[in-house]
Design an enzyme around this catalytic site. Structure first.
Site, mmCIF file in Angstrom:
data_model
loop_
_atom_site.group_PDB
_atom_site.id
_atom_site.type_symbol
_atom_site.label_atom_id
_atom_site.label_comp_id
_atom_site.label_asym_id
_atom_site.label_seq_id
_atom_site.Cartn_x
_atom_site.Cartn_y
_atom_site.Cartn_z
ATOM 1 N N GLU A 164 -6.671 10.041 -4.739
ATOM 2 C CA GLU A 164 -7.567 9.559 -3.692
ATOM 3 C C GLU A 164 -8.359 10.659 -3.000
ATOM 4 O O GLU A 164 -8.180 10.909 -1.805
ATOM 5 C CB GLU A 164 -6.776 8.773 -2.639
ATOM 6 C CG GLU A 164 -6.157 7.512 -3.198
ATOM 7 C CD GLU A 164 -5.685 6.556 -2.115
ATOM 8 O OE1 GLU A 164 -5.804 6.888 -0.936
ATOM 9 O OE2 GLU A 164 -5.213 5.472 -2.476
ATOM 10 N N GLU A 358 -1.815 2.407 -7.865
ATOM 11 C CA GLU A 358 -1.185 1.934 -6.622
ATOM 12 C C GLU A 358 -1.683 0.541 -6.301
ATOM 13 O O GLU A 358 -2.865 0.247 -6.449
ATOM 14 C CB GLU A 358 -1.528 2.821 -5.415
ATOM 15 C CG GLU A 358 -0.866 4.166 -5.411
ATOM 16 C CD GLU A 358 -1.258 5.016 -4.195
ATOM 17 O OE1 GLU A 358 -1.647 4.461 -3.149
ATOM 18 O OE2 GLU A 358 -1.178 6.247 -4.321
HETATM 19 C C1 GCO Z 1 -2.994 6.252 0.056
HETATM 20 C C2 GCO Z 1 -1.989 7.039 -0.690
HETATM 21 C C3 GCO Z 1 -0.605 6.600 -0.409
HETATM 22 C C4 GCO Z 1 -0.421 5.633 0.740
HETATM 23 C C5 GCO Z 1 -0.638 4.201 0.311
HETATM 24 C C6 GCO Z 1 -0.593 3.218 1.445
HETATM 25 O O1 GCO Z 1 -3.594 5.358 -0.485
HETATM 26 O O2 GCO Z 1 -3.193 6.517 1.227
HETATM 27 O O3 GCO Z 1 -2.204 7.190 -2.021
HETATM 28 O O4 GCO Z 1 -0.030 7.831 -0.133
HETATM 29 O O5 GCO Z 1 0.813 5.749 1.297
HETATM 30 O O6 GCO Z 1 -1.872 4.054 -0.312
HETATM 31 O O7 GCO Z 1 -1.575 3.477 2.405
#
Ligand code: GCO
Length: 459
Positions: A164, A358
Site C-alpha cells: 500500500e 487483503e
Molecule cells: C492497511 C494495511 C493493514 C491494515 C488493514 C486494515 O491497509 O492499512 O495493509 O496493515 O491493518 O488494511 O486497515
C-alpha cells in the site's frame, strides 16, 4: 460447478509491526512506528506495538492455529530494522534468524509463506536521512531486499515488494491526511516526489529479488484497491464505474493508476498527469525503466468501494450509500460487490493475474460467556464478499488467491487496538488466543476450496 481451481490460494495476512512486539529485542533497531507510537497523543489510547500480539515469542502457537484454520498460505512481512537495525550496513543475524524459524515453522505445517518486504516499518535512521524523500532510498531498499532474499529464498518463492504505497505516502507524508508514521506533513509536490522514490524502490527491489533468488520467484506488490462498483449493470453505469476506478483525484493519493501504471506500463497515467499538473516534480525518463520491471501478479487490498452511475454529461457520478447502509466498526461501508468489480477492472487494465492480498473487516468482538467468539458479522461479510469473488472467477477473471486481513487481531496503526480484524481473537492482557466462529467457517470454506459458497436458504 466450482469455479475455484485447485491452485487457488486461500490465506490470511498480518504485518510485522502490527503483531510481532519485541520492539528492541535481539538487536532490532527502532522503526518510524516505534518513534511515532512513543509520542504521546499520536495513537488511540496512547497504545504502541512494543508487545502487540507478542508473535515474536509466540509464533509457534500462532502457526499451529493457522494450521487449525487450514490456511494454505500466510502473508507475513519482514521488519527491516530487525534485519538491518540502522537501515543500511551490517545485517543483524538474530533478526534474520527469527524469519528463518518462522518460515520453517510454516513450511513444516504445510503453509506457504508469502513475504512482504516492506509493510511500513522503516528503520528510524533512514527517517533521519529523509526517508522516502531521499533519492537514495531505492538503493537502501535494494540492499535490504538482497539481504532477506539471500537468506530466505531457498524456501520462499512468493514475494511482495511494498504494501500500500498509497497509504505510506498518503497517510505518512501528505499534510492533508497525516495520521501515520513518520508524520512528515509535506505538500503534494514533495509527496509526489516521495511516491516516485517508492516506485523506484519497488523496481530496485524486484531486480534484487530476481538477482538473488535461489528458486524462481513469483513477484508482485500490494496496492490499495481504490475501485467503484456500477450502480446498475447497464453498460453506461459499468463504463462510469470503470472510469471512476481508474481516475486520479489531484488532492490525494488514493488511486491505483498513479502507482500501478508506471510499474506495469512504464509511465504515469494521463489522467494523473493532468490532475497533479501544478504539483508535478520533474522525473527522469530513465527512472521508468527501473520502475517497470516484469511482475507476476498484482496484489490488491480491497475493503470497500462506492457506487457510480453514468452522469447526465456522460461523466461518472458518485452515488451516496442509502441511509442505514451496513458498515464495519471502522465505519467502512459493507459493499460486497466490490470484490467482483475491483478484480475485474484491475485485471482488464493490467492484464496480470490478480491476488487479493487483503480483505476483511473490523468489529468489536469479545469472548462470550461460553468461551467462544461469535462473530456472526464477519461470517456474513466473508460469505457476501466471497460470493462476489466467486462470480469474478466464474466470469474468467484471473484471480489467483485470497488473503483475509487479518489472521489475528492486531495493532491497527493510529487506531491502536480499537479495531479487531482477526480470525483469531487476541486478549492483549493475557495474550490468550481464541479462534473466532469465522475461523471455523473459513476453515470449512478452505476445505471445500470455496465450493460451499452457496447462497443460504432464506426463511
Ligand atoms: C492497511 C494495511 C493493514 C491494515 C488493514 C486494515 O491497509 O492499512 O495493509 O496493515 O491493518 O488494511 O486497515
Amino acid at each position: 460447478m466450482n469455479p475455484f481451481k485447485d491452485n487457488f490460494t486461500w490465506g490470511a495476512a498480518a504485518s510485522s509491526y502490527q503483531i510481532e512486539g519485541a520492539w528492541r529485542e535481539d538487536g532490532k533497531g527502532p522503526s518510524i512506528w516505534d518513534m511515532i507510537a512513543h509520542q504521546p497523543g499520536r495513537i488511540y489510547e496512547n497504545s504502541n506495538g512494543d508487545v502487540a500480539c507478542d508473535h515474536y515469542h509466540r509464533y509457534r502457537e500462532d502457526v499451529a492455529l493457522m494450521k487449525e484454520i487450514g490456511l494454505q498460505a500466510y502473508r507475513l512481512s519482514v521488519s527491516w530494522p530487525r534485519v538491518i537495525p540502522t537501515g543500511r550496513g551490517p545485517v543483524n543475524e538474530a533478526g534474520l534468524a527469527f524469519y528463518d524459524r518462522l518460515v520453517d515453522e510454516l513450511l513444516s505445517h504445510g503453509i506457504e509463506p508469502w513475504v512482504t518486504l516492506y509493510h511500513w516499518d522503516l528503520p528510524y535512521d533512514l527517517f533521519l536521512r529523509g526517508g522516502w524523500l531521499n533519492p537514495d532510498s531505492s538503493e537502501w531498499m535494494a540492499e535490504y531486499t538482497a539481504a532477506v532474499v539471500e537468506r530466505l529464498s531457498d524456501r520462499v518463492t512468493r514475494w511482495i515488494t511494498i504494501n500500500e504505497p498509497q497509504c505510506m505516502i498518503g497517510l505518512g507524508y501528505l499534510k492533508a491526511n497525516c495520521t501515520h508514521a513518520p508524520n512528515m506533513e509535506v505538500g503534494m509536490r514533495e509527496a509526489l516526489l516521495a511516491a516516485h522514490h517508492v516506485l523506484m524502490a519497488h523496481g530496485r527491489s524486484v531486480q534484487a529479488i530476481r538477482a538473488h533468488a535461489k528458486k524462481p520467484p513469483v513477484v508482485g506488490l500490494s496496492l490499495v484497491g481504490c475501485a467503484s462498483s456500477p450502480l446498475t449493470e447497464s453498460p453506461e453505469d459499468i463504463e462510469a464505474a470503470r472510469n471512476a476506478t481508474h481516475y486520479v483525484d489531484g488532492t490525494q493519493l488514493w488511486n491505483h493508476t498513479w502507482w500501478g501504471d508506471p510499474v506495469v506500463f512504464g509511465h504515469y497515467p494521463e489522467v494523473g498527469l493532468k490532475s497533479y499538473a501544478k504539483d508535478l516534480p520533474e522525473f527522469k525518463s530513465s527512472d521508468f525503466d527501473t520502475i517497470r520491471q516484469p511482475i507476476d501478479f498484482m496484489g490488491m487490498n480491497v475493503y470497500w468501494g462506492g457506487n457510480t452511475k453514468a452522469g447526465v454529461d456522460g461523466g461518472s457520478e458518485w452515488v451516496p450509500f442509502p441511509k442505514g447502509q451496513p458498515h464495519t466498526h471502522f465505519n467502512w461501508p459493507i459493499s460486497p460487490e466490490i470484490l467482483y468489480w475491483a478484480p475485474k477492472f484491475y485485471a482488464e487494465h493490467y492484464k496480470l493475474p490478480i491476488v487479493i492480498t487483503e480483505n476483511g473487516l473490523s468489529s468489536c468482538d469479545s469472548v462470550a460467556l461460553d468461551g467462544r467468539v461469535h462473530d456472526a458479522g464477519r461470517i456474513d461479510f466473508l460469505h457476501r464478499y466471497l460470493l462476489a469473488l466467486r462470480r469474478a472467477v466464474a466470469d474468467g477473471v484471473d484471480v489467483r488467491g485470497y488473503f483475509h486481513w487479518s489472521v489475528m487481531d492486531n495493532f491497527e496503526w493510529a487506531e491502536g487496538y480499537k479495531h479487531r480484524f482477526g480470525l483469531i481473537h487476541v486478549d492483549y492482557e493475557t495474550q490468550q488466543r481464541t479462534l473466532k466462529d469465522s475461523a471455523y467457517w473459513y476453515r470449512d470454506l478452505i476445505r471445500s476450496n470455496g465450493a460451499c459458497l452457496a447462497l443460504p436458504q432464506q426463511p
